[in-house]
Design an enzyme around this catalytic site. Structure first.
Site, PDB file in Angstrom:
ATOM      1  N   GLU A 120      94.270 -28.736 -48.385  1.00 45.69           N
ATOM      2  CA  GLU A 120      95.636 -28.255 -48.590  1.00 45.69           C
ATOM      3  C   GLU A 120      96.352 -28.381 -47.245  1.00 45.69           C
ATOM      4  O   GLU A 120      96.649 -27.407 -46.575  1.00 45.69           O
ATOM      5  CB  GLU A 120      95.630 -26.808 -49.087  1.00 45.69           C
ATOM      6  CG  GLU A 120      96.994 -26.387 -49.600  1.00 45.69           C
ATOM      7  CD  GLU A 120      96.960 -25.048 -50.331  1.00 45.69           C
ATOM      8  OE1 GLU A 120      96.002 -24.295 -50.153  1.00 45.69           O
ATOM      9  OE2 GLU A 120      97.916 -24.777 -51.082  1.00 45.69           O
ATOM     10  N   ASP A 263      93.750 -19.916 -56.346  1.00 45.84           N
ATOM     11  CA  ASP A 263      94.331 -19.882 -54.997  1.00 45.84           C
ATOM     12  C   ASP A 263      93.922 -18.573 -54.315  1.00 45.84           C
ATOM     13  O   ASP A 263      94.645 -18.029 -53.485  1.00 45.84           O
ATOM     14  CB  ASP A 263      95.862 -20.025 -55.045  1.00 45.84           C
ATOM     15  CG  ASP A 263      96.457 -20.488 -53.715  1.00 45.84           C
ATOM     16  OD1 ASP A 263      95.696 -20.890 -52.819  1.00 45.84           O
ATOM     17  OD2 ASP A 263      97.695 -20.420 -53.573  1.00 45.84           O
TER      18      ASP A 263
HETATM   19 ZN   LIG Z   1      96.062 -22.664 -51.530  1.00 42.05          ZN
END
Ligand SMILES: [Zn+2]
Length: 372
Positions: A120, A263
């Site tokens: 990410e 997440d």
């Molecule tokens: Zn993330």
């Protein structure tokens, strides 16, 4: 040979009420409707395929970027919540630090504990960096990408990139050429810029609707570009990140492309307090994570687990159990090219199972034929 029988079994061909599953050598040997063969182990509630989380940063007090032991322990924490397979997400950091973390991920993937890594960063838009440290963001650079992919030893499966930054499209092509998934995210892209990335081979949108521009009638933005292009879309279904109407909409538009993700950060499963996310300080209040010292509503990951994401999908959002299972398991497996390995209750696939009660609370988790 183990046979489980009596639960409602969610298969790609529908729900068997009741059904049975036989397991041999870590794989599903056979699946059927009815009471099952004699000697079956009785179970009740729901039997679902193990969840596959494409996007997670830690849990149970463990941040994946802290140490190899923390990475392994965070993965283990999520397993108890039904995540039998996962990618470990690594935030933008110093390149040497990211390479070190990728080495840990490669080792963990080599042992079969995870499917690989999700990068990410660092090729993200600073205007949409969310909880990422702006100091670590870089312009898209094929040489940096090559260094990171090398450090991952073939285990980098997805790379999030902002397509509007100069040089990004070439890097999208390089990610795809390397056999990984290019994901559009942390982006200020227009509809057109995002569409160009999907045309260049990007096949995933990182946490759809979050860390990207919103839609308007004449500027539909990257989320609509992703749904329009028919790519896979991640969603954080925690009731905080995305309105339930948008979860329903994404499930309706992209039933075979929706991927529920967590997440989740290290605070997940621990409680409110002060934590780290990569090298950023994070405060968790009432389960909501935000950067310390940041008064704006800028979320810093979630405290979600996949079992909660699935339960919410059914009980709050109103999806069918089949749709929730597709989004939590089957679709992410297909995105990664693993449909023949995991992601459904079907003969020949890994015996990754989540036994849930009637209220969709996890009772037991099986990974590769072994109960946790
Ligand atoms: Zn993330």
């Amino acid at each position: 040979m183990t046979v489980l029988a009596g639960a409602r079994v969610v298969t790609p061909d529908g729900v068997l009420e009741p059904g049975w599953v036989s397991i041999d050598g870590g794989r599903i040997a056979a699946v059927g409707a009815g009471a099952g063969p004699p000697g079956a182990e009785p179970v009740s509630g729901w039997l679902l395929p193990g969840f596959i989380d494409l996007h997670v940063h830690g849990g149970g007090g463990h941040d994946f970027t802290s140490s190899p032991a923390d990475m392994a322990a965070g993965v283990e924490f999520h397993r108890r919540h039904g995540t039998t397979r996962a990618l470990v997400s690594l935030m933008a950091g110093g390149i040497d630090a990211m390479c070190t973390q990728l080495g840990w991920a490669a080792e963990l993937a080599g042992s079969g504990a995870i499917l690989g890594a999700h990068l990410e960063g660092p090729f993200l838009a600073s205007a949409r960096c969310g909880a990422q440290n702006k100091a670590h963001l870089l312009a898209p650079d094929p040489l940096v990408l090559a260094k990171l992919l090398d450090a991952g030893q073939g285990t980098v499966r997805t790379v999030t990139i902002a397509p509007e930054v100069p040089g990004a499209i070439g890097v999208v092509e390089a990610i795809v050429a390397a056999g990984a998934v290019a994901a559009v995210g942390h982006t200020d892209a227009t509809y057109e810029q995002a569409s160009a990335a999907f045309a260049a081979g990007a096949s995933l949108a990182t946490h759809l609707f979050n860390a990207m521009g919103s839609m308007s009638q004449r500027a539909p933005g990257p989320a609509v570009a992703a749904l329009d292009a028919g790519v896979y879309v991640e969603l954080i279904n925690d009731g905080v990140h995305v309105h339930e109407a948008l979860v329903r909409l994404a499930a309706r538009v992209a039933p075979s492309r929706l991927a529920l993700i967590t997440d989740a950060i290290s605070a997940t499963g621990v409680g409110d307090g002060h934590y780290t996310l990569g090298d950023q300080a994070v405060v968790v209040e009432s389960g909501r994570a935000r950067l310390a010292g940041d008064d704006r509503l800028r979320l810093a990951g979630s405290t979600l687990t996949m079992d909660v994401a699935v339960r919410r999908a059914v009980q709050s959002v109103g999806l069918s159990i089949e749709a929730a299972v597709a989004a939590a398991s089957t679709n992410p497996a297909r995105l990664l090219g693993l449909s023949g390995v995991c992601g459904a209750i079907a003969p020949g696939l890994a015996a990754d199972l989540v036994l849930m009660d009637d209220d969709l609370q996890v009772q037991q988790v099986m990974r590769a034929g072994a109960w946790l």
